[in-house]
Design an enzyme around this catalytic site. Structure first.
Site, PDB file in Angstrom:
ATOM      1  N   GLU A   1     -65.119  55.656  33.968  1.00 11.59           N
ATOM      2  CA  GLU A   1     -64.112  56.632  33.541  1.00 11.59           C
ATOM      3  C   GLU A   1     -64.752  57.972  33.193  1.00 11.59           C
ATOM      4  OE1 GLU A   1     -61.924  54.531  30.421  1.00 11.59           O
ATOM      5  OE2 GLU A   1     -60.714  53.539  31.946  1.00 11.59           O
TER       6      GLU A   1
ATOM      7  N   ASP B   1     -57.772  45.519  32.239  1.00 10.21           N
ATOM      8  CA  ASP B   1     -57.925  46.319  31.025  1.00 10.21           C
ATOM      9  C   ASP B   1     -56.899  45.928  29.969  1.00 10.21           C
ATOM     10  OD1 ASP B   1     -58.685  48.230  29.262  1.00 10.21           O
ATOM     11  OD2 ASP B   1     -57.982  49.950  30.403  1.00 10.21           O
TER      12      ASP B   1
ATOM     13  N   GLU C   1     -53.239  48.540  22.347  1.00 10.97           N
ATOM     14  CA  GLU C   1     -53.037  49.642  23.297  1.00 10.97           C
ATOM     15  C   GLU C   1     -51.921  49.361  24.303  1.00 10.97           C
ATOM     16  OE1 GLU C   1     -56.573  50.647  25.442  1.00 10.97           O
ATOM     17  OE2 GLU C   1     -55.509  51.931  26.855  1.00 10.97           O
TER      18      GLU C   1
HETATM   19  C1  GCV Z   1     -62.359  54.177  25.172  1.00 13.03           C
HETATM   20  C2  GCV Z   1     -59.081  51.943  28.606  1.00 13.03           C
HETATM   21  C3  GCV Z   1     -58.542  52.824  27.533  1.00 13.03           C
HETATM   22  C4  GCV Z   1     -59.510  53.941  27.196  1.00 13.03           C
HETATM   23  C5  GCV Z   1     -60.831  53.291  26.779  1.00 13.03           C
HETATM   24  C6  GCV Z   1     -61.318  52.439  27.930  1.00 13.03           C
HETATM   25  C7  GCV Z   1     -62.583  51.684  27.565  1.00 13.03           C
HETATM   26  O1  GCV Z   1     -59.145  52.621  29.808  1.00 13.03           O
HETATM   27  O2  GCV Z   1     -57.320  53.335  27.933  1.00 13.03           O
HETATM   28  O3  GCV Z   1     -58.969  54.697  26.162  1.00 13.03           O
HETATM   29  O4  GCV Z   1     -61.769  54.268  26.441  1.00 13.03           O
HETATM   30  O5  GCV Z   1     -60.349  51.484  28.242  1.00 13.03           O
HETATM   31  O6  GCV Z   1     -62.449  50.545  27.164  1.00 13.03           O
HETATM   32  O7  GCV Z   1     -63.649  52.235  27.687  1.00 13.03           O
END
Ligand code: GCV
Length: 861
Positions: free
Chosen positions: A331, A410, A438
């Site tokens: 990411e 995720d 989340e």
């Molecule tokens: C901290 C998901 C979440 C992100 C998070 C990522 C991760 O994509 O939406 O906010 O980033 O996981 O676990 O690194």
């Protein structure tokens, strides 16, 4: 007169008890009357700060008597600060629960005593008590013993942390009213490393945090007041957590620069008495971004030296520092791929620096390409973790741990277990679970995740034949690894109750309890937590435990069915419905729903081949439509809507039914919770009720968005005739509008009929009205409106000329537009309506929120 006097009284009462103060409310006489009716509130108000460590007084005499023989003295052997903490905690707990103040001593007195100490210290003080000491450092032993004509309750362990955990176990028993008179038991945590990760940023925000701002940072620095940090460490210790990484895995390299070291040392100091080791997340590029080198190539000797020096510096300031967490090549984060190096190279350069100090690096396996070509049906994000890490098995240092999310995507409401968890044989591994909700309702929705985690931890990966559950793999037991762990993304904040929701704290509690003892059942954990948090009233315990145990399935029912993933807005807040947001982009959270069918074909023969990453015994089950469990069908296969599940239903009918059932269950919880009134203190009762009522409304938004979307896509009607038919609704856009105008809502499914109304001018109120044309009688009015975060519009509802309700839309929902994240319901119960009554909603815009309104639903009360 359209409202009976007692109804107006009931509504006033509700607003006094549960609602925020209303603007322009009615006369004071009613308020006074209601206040008089409510004074007999027997339970002390609680804000949730104490969570499960309330140590509430045990006022039932029979239960109190169970502890009559508890010694009056507590001895802490040795001078360990952690054991001193245990002693103080025991005094605090016993005072709260039993009303007795234990005397603190440092050596054995001439009377019965509770004795806290390491095995060595206890053996020295009481050589006549035999001990078997074969426990790991965090294990403990509780033993009632007679010696020298006295009674002792011994709480002992190999390591001081174990003594603290044993002390919390004794306190838990007392709180659960279990006798501690003749204990003889030992306990040993399953996995050696039980950490939480916080995703806090230096500016005080928290990524995916729903409980207020950071307790660790504010304004780019470590917070001045670390009181809550100490209290958090206490909560963590009470459930056996021994490490906490305090900052976002999307790490800010500044934290490794010198000014931050003394600040970090302050946090470590706050953690230390509770046996919680401080850790931080770091970025692989730090040697360059924080250290001024021109490279961060993990194989460059200057880079290795930089990490060595940095780690030495940290340990000089924080001798018990736990280590690092690293997110790389994921990411947008920097990673070893920048230099053609492997993840093992990256992990090892850091692990080697930490090794002499006893530190560890958790290297996250959450590595995937977020620019995948969605047009290629063979592409699959789910394969990424295994493909990146399985080839590196055996190439990591012994203090490096690969941290693997529970599922291959995720933290969706349902995913299969990540195949990587069963594939590493020569590498330490840890499972990463997400306490912060989340994708599961962001703590506004009740979703008790322990049953999900249980399923994951108990899942047999067949890693070396049958009998290799995830819990044993991550403990390092199956392949005899030096270490392993269970990690939870917690994201507590400054809200008094830590997670923004009283009920969500059961997930933090449950995480710790499971991490320490995965053999506990979800029911045991729910019961413990409920009794510790809300007391022993059997009605409260039974209602709340049932709700919790049901809640994951319920959330799944009204969000993402059959393993299709949480059908949420994946490009935004991950909160409200957003089915199409998953598709036609590179993020790879695809469900591939089209007009014929839905699901990802992950078979080897015709799909992405993901299934073949599992060991054969598991892969066989998933590969066949005959054996693949319904719950994961759409994760593993693409099927037509008319495909018949093991349950006997078609996929499409399951989608309709589960969404209606899920939404109905949330309404039932509101009724259940209301029935507990008076059995729980007013403050928490009202706060939970508000959340449950909100959830019941939002579950309907989810239900309608998903059902309408699939109805339109598939063209297959709901056999029960519900989807797409809303005979009780009056759409705002069809009302008589004055100052309001009709707008299209995106995505269309998140507003009834795809449209809403918004005020045209920010300067003046607007109205939407309609004539009630039903039969006379008691009716509930559901006003569906949008509560955005960029304004606090006011609403006022009239029946004819009488105001029947008014409120301010000032919730802080994650949306700046009218959509499925901001859609909210206000219910006005039991209005007496007659044909031709005019119902009028007056909206007053504020900021960028234009008093948006979706529809009004009129239902028989
Ligand atoms: C901290 C998901 C979440 C992100 C998070 C990522 C991760 O994509 O939406 O906010 O980033 O996981 O676990 O690194």
């Amino acid at each position: 007169m359209t409202i009976a006097w007692y109804e107006s009284l009931a509504r006033l009462e509700r607003s006094v008890r549960f609602g925020p103060p209303r603007w322009g409310g009615r006369g004071g006489a009613g308020l006074l009357l209601v206040t008089v009716l409510l004074v007999a509130a027997p339970l002390r108000s609680e804000d949730g700060h104490d969570a499960w460590l309330r140590y509430a007084s045990i006022d039932d005499a029979a239960a109190q008597r169970r502890f009559d023989t508890l010694p009056a003295v507590v001895v802490a052997l040795g001078d360990s600060p952690v054991i001193k903490t245990a002693q103080q905690e025991l005094i605090r707990g016993v005072r709260g629960m039993l009303g007795r103040t234990l005397r603190a001593e440092t050596s054995l007195p001439n009377e019965s005593a509770i004795v806290l100490g390491t095995f060595n210290a206890v053996r020295e003080a009481l050589p006549e008590v035999g001990w078997e000491t074969g426990l790991t450092p965090d294990g403990y032993r509780l033993k009632g013993a007679r010696a020298r004509g006295r009674t002792f309750l011994l709480i002992a362990a190999a390591h001081e942390r174990g003594v603290l955990y044993g002390t919390f176990a004794v306190l838990r028993k007392i709180a659960l009213r279990q006798s501690v008179a003749a204990l003889d038991e030992s306990s040993q945590p399953s996995a050696p490393l039980r950490w939480v990760n916080q995703w806090d940023n230096l500016d005080g925000t928290i990524e995916r945090g729903y409980g207020g701002r950071s307790i660790f940072f504010e304004g780019g620095r470590v917070a001045e007041d670390l009181g809550r940090v100490r209290d958090f460490a206490r909560l963590l210790a009470s459930v056996g957590i021994n490490g906490c990484a305090i900052n976002n895995v999307n790490a800010d390299s500044r934290l490794l620069t010198e000014p931050y070291l003394p600040q970090l040392a302050r946090i470590a100091e706050a953690f230390r008495p509770w046996g919680v080791r401080l850790a931080i997340s770091v970025d692989l590029s730090s040697p360059k971004t924080a250290g001024g080198l021109d490279t961060f190539d993990p194989l460059d000797t200057r880079v290795a030296q930089w990490w060595n020096d940095k780690v030495d510096q940290i340990y000089a300031a924080i001798p018990d520092f736990g280590g690092f967490v690293m997110k790389a090549d994921s990411e947008g984060r920097a990673g070893p791929s920048a230099y053609g190096r492997t993840h093992a190279d990256a992990a090892n350069v850091i692990a080697r620096a930490l090794k002499p100090h006893g530190g560890v690096v958790f290297y996250r396996a959450f590595v995937y390409d977020n620019h995948l070509d969605w047009r290629n049906p063979k592409n699959d994000r789910a394969r990424a973790a295994y493909e990146n890490f399985h080839p590196l098995d055996g190439r990591f240092e012994e203090n490096a741990i690969v941290q693997i999310k529970n599922g291959p995507i995720d933290f969706q409401v349902r995913e299969p277990v990540s195949p990587l968890l069963g594939a590493l044989e020569k590498t330490n591994e840890a499972i990463e679970l997400q306490i912060s909700q989340e994708y599961t309702g962001q703590q506004r929705h009740l979703c008790f995740l322990v049953p999900m985690w249980k399923e994951v931890l108990d899942f047999d990966m067949h890693a070396r034949g049958a009998g290799t559950p995830v819990k044993d793999l991550v403990a390092g037991r199956i392949f005899h690894q030096p270490t392993g762990g269970i990690v939870g993304v917690a994201n507590v904040g400054r809200d008094a109750n830590w997670l923004g929701s009283h009920l969500a704290m059961a997930n933090l509690y449950g995480f710790g309890r499971l991490a320490s003892d995965p053999s506990l059942t979800a029911r045991q954990i729910a019961e413990e937590w409920t009794r510790l948090t809300f007391g022993a009233d059997p009605r409260v315990v039974s209602a709340l435990v049932d709700m919790q145990l049901q809640s994951w399935r319920t959330y799944e029912n009204y969000t993402g069915p059959l393993g299709a993933g949480t059908l949420t807005d994946i490009l935004g807040s991950h909160y409200g419905p957003g089915i199409e947001s998953s598709e036609r982009n590179g993020w790879g959270q695809w469900h591939r729903a089209d007009q014929q069918g839905i699901g990802m074909d992950r078979t080897l023969e015709t799909g992405t081949g993901f299934i073949s990453q599992y060991r054969a015994a598991v892969a066989r089950v998933y590969a066949s439509l005959r054996t693949c469990p319904d719950d994961l069908l759409l994760f593993m296969h693409h099927v037509p809507y008319t495909f018949v599940l093991h349950s006997g239903k078609t996929v499409i009918q399951h989608i309709y039914d589960s969404h209606y059932e899920g939404a109905e269950e949330t309404q039932q919880w509101v009724r259940e919770w209301r029935s507990l009134e008076g059995r729980i203190d007013e403050q928490r009762f009202a706060a939970v009720l508000a959340r449950l009522e909100y959830q019941a409304g939002h579950a309907r938004v989810w239900r309608d968005a998903i059902c309408n979307w699939f109805l339109r896509q598939s063209g297959v009607p709901d056999a029960k005739g519900r989807a797409g038919h809303f005979p009780d609704r009056v759409e705002a856009e069809s009302m008589k509008l004055d100052g309001y105008r009709s707008v299209d809502v995106t995505p269309w499914g998140t507003a009834s009929g795809g449209k809403a109304v918004e005020c045209e001018s920010p300067a003046r109120p607007c109205t939407a009205s309609f004539r009630y044309q039903g039969k006379p009688g008691w009716r509930d009015l559901g006003i569906e409106y949008f509560d955005q975060s960029n304004g606090a519009s006011r609403f006022r509802v009239y029946v004819n000329d009488q105001v029947v309700d008014e409120w301010v839309a000032d919730d802080d929902l994650p949306a700046r537009q009218p959509n499925g994240s901001s859609s909210t319901r206000r219910t006005i119960a039991a209005l007496a309506l007659r044909p031709d009554d005019i119902i009028r909603i007056e909206g007053t815009p504020d900021g960028d929120e234009k008093a948006p309104l979706d529809y009004v639903e009129v239902k028989i009360h």
